[in-house]
Design a protein around this motif. Structure first.
Motif, PDB file in Angstrom:
ATOM      1  N   SER A 294       0.814  -1.217   0.000  1.00 22.23           N
ATOM      2  CA  SER A 294       0.000   0.000   0.000  1.00 22.23           C
ATOM      3  C   SER A 294       0.853   1.274   0.000  1.00 22.23           C
ATOM      4  CB  SER A 294      -0.953   0.003   1.203  1.00 22.23           C
ATOM      5  OG  SER A 294      -0.201  -0.025   2.389  1.00 22.23           O
ATOM      6  N   GLU A 295       2.178   1.105   0.108  1.00 20.94           N
ATOM      7  CA  GLU A 295       3.062   2.271  -0.037  1.00 20.94           C
ATOM      8  C   GLU A 295       3.259   2.561  -1.522  1.00 20.94           C
ATOM      9  OE1 GLU A 295       4.785   4.032   2.457  1.00 20.94           O
ATOM     10  OE2 GLU A 295       3.545   2.953   3.906  1.00 20.94           O
ATOM     11  N   LYS A 296       3.290   1.486  -2.295  1.00 19.43           N
ATOM     12  CA  LYS A 296       3.584   1.632  -3.718  1.00 19.43           C
ATOM     13  C   LYS A 296       2.302   1.892  -4.532  1.00 19.43           C
ATOM     14  CE  LYS A 296       5.953  -0.848  -7.435  1.00 19.43           C
ATOM     15  NZ  LYS A 296       6.322  -2.187  -7.886  1.00 19.43           N
ATOM     16  N   TYR A 297       1.223   1.232  -4.122  1.00 19.24           N
ATOM     17  CA  TYR A 297       0.011   1.299  -4.948  1.00 19.24           C
ATOM     18  C   TYR A 297      -1.128   2.046  -4.260  1.00 19.24           C
ATOM     19  CZ  TYR A 297       2.176  -2.256  -7.866  1.00 19.24           C
ATOM     20  OH  TYR A 297       3.028  -2.936  -8.684  1.00 19.24           O
ATOM     21  N   THR A 298      -1.920   2.737  -5.067  1.00 20.25           N
ATOM     22  CA  THR A 298      -3.173   3.326  -4.580  1.00 20.25           C
ATOM     23  C   THR A 298      -4.271   2.936  -5.570  1.00 20.25           C
ATOM     24  OG1 THR A 298      -2.657   5.341  -5.781  1.00 20.25           O
ATOM     25  CG2 THR A 298      -2.164   5.334  -3.417  1.00 20.25           C
ATOM     26  N   GLY A 299      -5.516   3.166  -5.170  1.00 16.74           N
ATOM     27  CA  GLY A 299      -6.591   2.798  -6.093  1.00 16.74           C
ATOM     28  C   GLY A 299      -7.882   3.502  -5.736  1.00 16.74           C
ATOM     29  N   TYR A 300      -8.809   3.468  -6.679  1.00 14.83           N
ATOM     30  CA  TYR A 300     -10.152   3.943  -6.348  1.00 14.83           C
ATOM     31  C   TYR A 300     -11.150   2.818  -6.566  1.00 14.83           C
ATOM     32  CZ  TYR A 300     -10.802   4.927 -11.435  1.00 14.83           C
ATOM     33  OH  TYR A 300     -10.893   4.848 -12.807  1.00 14.83           O
ATOM     34  N   ALA A 301     -12.307   2.958  -5.916  1.00 12.02           N
ATOM     35  CA  ALA A 301     -13.368   1.957  -6.079  1.00 12.02           C
ATOM     36  C   ALA A 301     -14.704   2.675  -6.090  1.00 12.02           C
ATOM     37  CB  ALA A 301     -13.329   0.943  -4.948  1.00 12.02           C
ATOM     38  N   PHE A 302     -15.679   2.032  -6.674  1.00  9.33           N
ATOM     39  CA  PHE A 302     -17.029   2.599  -6.667  1.00  9.33           C
ATOM     40  C   PHE A 302     -18.045   1.475  -6.737  1.00  9.33           C
ATOM     41  CE2 PHE A 302     -15.324   2.550 -10.975  1.00  9.33           C
ATOM     42  CZ  PHE A 302     -16.293   1.865 -11.682  1.00  9.33           C
ATOM     43  N   GLY A 303     -19.254   1.769  -6.280  1.00 14.25           N
ATOM     44  CA  GLY A 303     -20.295   0.741  -6.336  1.00 14.25           C
ATOM     45  C   GLY A 303     -21.636   1.399  -6.596  1.00 14.25           C
ATOM     46  N   LEU A 304     -22.424   0.779  -7.481  1.00 16.31           N
ATOM     47  CA  LEU A 304     -23.733   1.368  -7.747  1.00 16.31           C
ATOM     48  C   LEU A 304     -24.805   0.307  -7.878  1.00 16.31           C
ATOM     49  CD1 LEU A 304     -24.166   1.339 -11.199  1.00 16.31           C
ATOM     50  CD2 LEU A 304     -22.264   2.877 -10.890  1.00 16.31           C
TER      51      LEU A 304
END
Ligand code: DAH
Length: 334
Positions: A294-304
């Motif tokens: 989690s130091e190297k990677y980030t991300g986004y998420a969504f739900g509908l």
């Protein structure tokens, strides 16, 4: 004696007719009660005993020939009369065709929109375990946020449940695939809710997640803008701060629907704004739970929720209509 049979055989072979009356009299002449075959049988007693066997065989041969001839001629009459009375240019009987369920249509449209920008499809099981549905998503046992999603547990084993959201598929995919990754996961989800015109125990969601180096909230906003433009043709958005255990920061997205019609007033409660999805930056705990740095990677998420989107697009007032399978309702989506 044999000569007599040969005469009959050649007569039968030569006989031909298209006329059903003629064909019937042919049958009576040979096979009738006073017909040729019966006569021949009556003569049987006069035949010398050393010829009886051959005589018997000849009668049977003749009888079979006549029966076959009769059947063939009758079939010929039937077929020729058919070709006169049946008109193959007439229109056929109408067969009514079915159609896709509106939820399937909406799902396909959303998949199509996201697959154009590189999201791959990934699906997971509806019967889940506690880890994938809750714990790995930063919702430890006894965390109050679990109350946000009333859950159906399997009685004998409280570790097994019906998934309450498609976020569980995120965890499964993150565990098995190194970043960069970009997936959407449509599917059926379950919650122990009182059924009303706005909620139901079974419904459908689409989850999306993107993890890579340097993914930012700006990327998330841009993706949602692309989605709302493609799906609704609307691009005025509002991100309201919210809370989900698996994202930090979290937001809910509203689109400006407008206040042109009476329905617009009703569905937006007079504000013009409509909530359409939850989203946020993937919480580092979730990445760590799935063994991602989690130091190297980030991300986004969504739900509908698919029902919500379908209700907006088709102006459907009651969620229960999706589950009743009333053909009068479904026929409107051809
Ligand atoms: N899982 C949430 C729910 O069922 C929806 C959701 C919200 C999914 C935010 C997300 C997210 O991935 O980031 O209510």
């Amino acid at each position: 004696m044999i000569k007599k049979f040969e005469d009959y055989i050649s007569r039968v072979k030569k006989f031909s007719s298209q006329d059903s009356k003629e064909i019937e009299s042919f049958k009576i002449e040979f096979l009738g009660r006073k017909g040729v075959i019966n006569d021949l049988f009556s003569d049987f007693k006069n035949v010398p005993s050393d010829q009886k066997k051959e005589y018997g065989q000849k009668i049977n041969e003749l009888k079979n020939l006549i029966s076959k001839k009769y059947e063939d001629l009758k079939l010929g009459v039937k077929q020729s009369s058919k070709s006169i009375t049946e008109d193959y240019t007439k229109p056929g009987f109408p067969i009514s065709s079915g159609s896709l369920h509106p939820i399937t249509t909406i799902k396909n449209r959303i998949i199509n929109i996201f697959s154009k920008v590189g999201f791959e499809l990934s699906e997971g099981p509806e019967i889940e375990d506690d880890w994938h549905n809750f714990t790995a998503l930063n919702l430890p046992k006894d965390h109050p946020a679990r109350d946000m999603q009333d859950t159906f547990f399997i009685q004998q084993n409280p570790d097994i449940l019906l998934r309450t959201h498609t976020s569980s598929v995120q965890v499964r995919y993150l565990e098995d695939n190194p970043p960069p990754l970009k997936i959407i996961s449509p599917g059926r989800v379950y919650r122990n809710e009182a059924i009303s015109s706005r909620s139901h125990c079974i419904f459908h969601q689409i989850e999306g997640i993107y993890v890579d180096e340097k993914v930012s909230f700006a990327d998330l906003k841009q993706m949602i803008l692309y989605f709302t433009k493609s799906m609704f043709g609307k691009s005025k958005l509002r991100f309201r701060p919210s809370f989900f255990p698996f994202t930090e920061p979290s937001a809910e997205v509203d689109i400006y629907w407008g206040l042109e019609t009476e329905t617009d007033h009703r569905i937006t409660k007079g504000t013009g704004w409509l909530e359409i999805m939850g989203c946020g930056m993937v919480d580092p705990n979730v990445l760590q739970n799935c063994n991602i740095d989690s130091e190297k990677y980030t991300g986004y998420a969504f739900g509908l929720g698919l029902e919500r989107i379908a209700m907006l697009i088709y102006q459907i007032p009651d969620i229960r209509l999706f589950f009743e399978n009333d053909v009068r309702f479904l026929n409107q989506f051809k």
